[in-house]
Motif scaffolding. Structure first.
Motif, PDB file in Angstrom:
ATOM      1  N   CYS A 228      33.530  44.508  39.408  1.00  0.00           N
ATOM      2  CA  CYS A 228      33.784  43.351  40.271  1.00  0.00           C
ATOM      3  C   CYS A 228      34.667  42.349  39.538  1.00  0.00           C
TER       4      CYS A 228
ATOM      5  N   PHE B 241      30.550  37.711  40.829  1.00  0.00           N
ATOM      6  CA  PHE B 241      29.312  37.967  41.551  1.00  0.00           C
ATOM      7  C   PHE B 241      28.540  36.661  41.673  1.00  0.00           C
TER       8      PHE B 241
ATOM      9  N   ARG C 269      29.220  40.618  45.580  1.00  0.00           N
ATOM     10  CA  ARG C 269      30.267  40.827  44.590  1.00  0.00           C
ATOM     11  C   ARG C 269      31.621  40.602  45.236  1.00  0.00           C
TER      12      ARG C 269
END
Length: 192
Positions: free
Chosen positions: A124, A127, A133
């Motif tokens: 990602c 988050f 995410r």
């Protein structure tokens, strides 16, 4: 482009810049996440683990992948078969022939068996503690999670990131899927 997509793209730009700084200051993070992953409920009983090969400034996954191999886990990697479709997962080990896809991401070739993972490690840009995410915008993981839920396939989703990638709130769309855990070098977070 919809307003929410513009806002998400702006968040991607900011978070990408932030992650570039994090990778320089957290060289031991890839080793610390190994200790944290063991805190996932029933981790020892999970057989098939989907991981990923790091690109750009993502947390370096080689130490964790090697730990998974040594723990006798069946490790697999995501493969993009078609645009706007769910990912598939193919077996992976240190001897697997990898090929670059159109995004430059390494994937196992067609000779490797397709599997359904029990746990999916995902990259990602950012988050939040609510379990959302911010990815790169392709929607592949969200489509995959939705597809697996629809099939009734039981799995655990885990974001792997630097602690510093946490933001107060991810700008999300209706199709964004919630993640079960966030794995950082400092802690394993269970989504709220």
């Amino acid at each position: 482009m919809k307003k929410i997509e513009i806002e998400k793209n702006n968040q991607r730009v900011l978070c990408s810049k932030k992650r570039k700084i994090l990778i320089k200051n957290n060289t031991d993070a890839p080793f610390k996440i190994i200790k944290q992953i063991l805190k996932i409920k029933n981790f020892q009983n999970l057989k098939i683990i989907a991981s990923f090969i790091s690109i750009k400034t993502e947390i370096f996954m080689d130490p964790l992948n090697n730990f998974l191999f040594k723990s006798n886990k069946n490790v697999c990697l995501p493969v993009i078969k078609k645009k706007n479709c769910p990912l598939i997962f193919r077996n992976y080990n240190n001897k697997t022939q990898l090929i670059k896809n159109k995004y430059g991401v390494l994937e196992p070739d067609k000779l490797n068996k397709e599997v359904m993972p029990d746990l999916i490690l995902t990259p990602c840009l950012a988050f939040d503690k609510n379990g959302y995410r911010l990815g790169y915008g392709g929607g592949y993981y969200d489509r995959t999670f939705f597809h697996f839920h629809k099939l009734g396939h039981s799995f655990i989703s885990v974001v792997v990131a630097y602690e510093g990638q946490m933001v107060d709130q991810i700008i999300k769309s209706s199709y964004d899927q919630k993640i079960d855990y966030i794995l950082t070098e400092n802690k394993l977070y269970k989504s709220k």
